[in-house]
Design an enzyme around this catalytic site. Structure first.
Site, PDB file in Angstrom:
ATOM      1  N   VAL A   1      -0.525  -5.255  59.510  1.00 15.05           N
ATOM      2  CA  VAL A   1       0.157  -4.320  58.604  1.00 15.05           C
ATOM      3  C   VAL A   1       1.627  -4.108  58.959  1.00 15.05           C
ATOM      4  CG1 VAL A   1      -1.956  -3.126  57.955  1.00 15.05           C
ATOM      5  CG2 VAL A   1      -0.674  -2.329  59.949  1.00 15.05           C
ATOM      6  N   HIS A   2       2.064  -4.644  60.092  1.00 13.46           N
ATOM      7  CA  HIS A   2       3.450  -4.418  60.541  1.00 13.46           C
ATOM      8  C   HIS A   2       4.055  -5.728  61.002  1.00 13.46           C
ATOM      9  CE1 HIS A   2       6.781  -2.590  62.897  1.00 13.46           C
ATOM     10  NE2 HIS A   2       6.636  -1.607  62.037  1.00 13.46           N
ATOM     11  N   PHE A   3       4.486  -6.552  60.260  1.00 15.44           N
ATOM     12  CA  PHE A   3       4.584  -6.619  58.808  1.00 15.44           C
ATOM     13  C   PHE A   3       3.880  -7.882  58.372  1.00 15.44           C
ATOM     14  CE2 PHE A   3       8.359  -4.286  60.185  1.00 15.44           C
ATOM     15  CZ  PHE A   3       8.260  -3.142  59.418  1.00 15.44           C
TER      16      PHE A   3
ATOM     17  N   CYS B   1       5.204  -7.837  63.952  1.00 22.40           N
ATOM     18  CA  CYS B   1       5.863  -7.390  65.179  1.00 22.40           C
ATOM     19  C   CYS B   1       5.255  -6.054  65.599  1.00 22.40           C
ATOM     20  CB  CYS B   1       7.374  -7.285  65.004  1.00 22.40           C
ATOM     21  SG  CYS B   1       7.915  -6.022  63.869  1.00 22.40           S
TER      22      CYS B   1
ATOM     23  N   PHE C   1      -2.357  -3.592  64.776  1.00 24.24           N
ATOM     24  CA  PHE C   1      -1.133  -3.272  64.027  1.00 24.24           C
ATOM     25  C   PHE C   1      -0.427  -4.492  63.445  1.00 24.24           C
ATOM     26  CE2 PHE C   1      -0.558  -2.990  68.631  1.00 24.24           C
ATOM     27  CZ  PHE C   1       0.312  -4.035  68.872  1.00 24.24           C
TER      28      PHE C   1
END
Length: 156
Positions: free
Chosen positions: A51-53, A58, A48
């Protein structure tokens, strides 16, 4: 019942989540039917983070709540007859996010089972990084076996 310590392989034995969705590395203290504590070491390679962010990675807040729910579910999975069942989240209430969880952090998880009646479990948990509160929530989940879960899966 005795206090348990579950390493990664023990966790894989008692519950069905697998990478990349397993949000627990070790359960350092499990008292079946009562409480579970442990942690997740967050590497830079978590699925994750890119893509976050991008540029400011985070851990998504709901994945923090998922980690707490998975930890709390260990209090039920370690009771006789529940090994290998599936926890289905019914609700996540009072979710509070206090600080960002970053690559390289150790997410410490503390959960308590509030009640377990008629197959419905209620629990609460808190997650910290370096002793600072990052997330807290209350969760309600139910258990199902894998055959029941298959019948819930929509036919495509």
């Amino acid at each position: 019942m005795d206090e348990l310590v579950l390493d990664y392989n023990d966790i894989l034995r008692v519950q069905v989540n697998r990478n990349p969705y397993l949000m627990i590395d070790k359960a350092t203290k499990v008292i079946p039917g009562k409480l579970a504590c442990g942690y997740k070491n967050l590497s830079f390679n978590e699925w994750f983070f890119p893509v976050h962010f991008p540029g400011n990675p985070c851990m998504p807040g709901f994945l923090q709540a998922e980690a707490l729910t998975q930890m709390c579910a260990l209090t039920i999975f370690t009771l006789e007859g529940n090994e290998g069942k599936i926890a289905l989240l019914l609700s996540c209430e009072k979710l509070r996010l206090f600080n960002m969880v970053r690559p390289g952090d150790k997410l410490d998880l503390e959960t308590e089972l509030i009640s377990y009646r008629h197959g419905i479990a209620k629990g609460k948990g808190r997650a910290t990084v370096d002793g600072k509160l990052v997330c807290s929530c209350e969760m309600t989940f139910t258990l199902s076996d894998s055959e029941e879960r298959k019948s819930l899966t929509p036919k495509v």
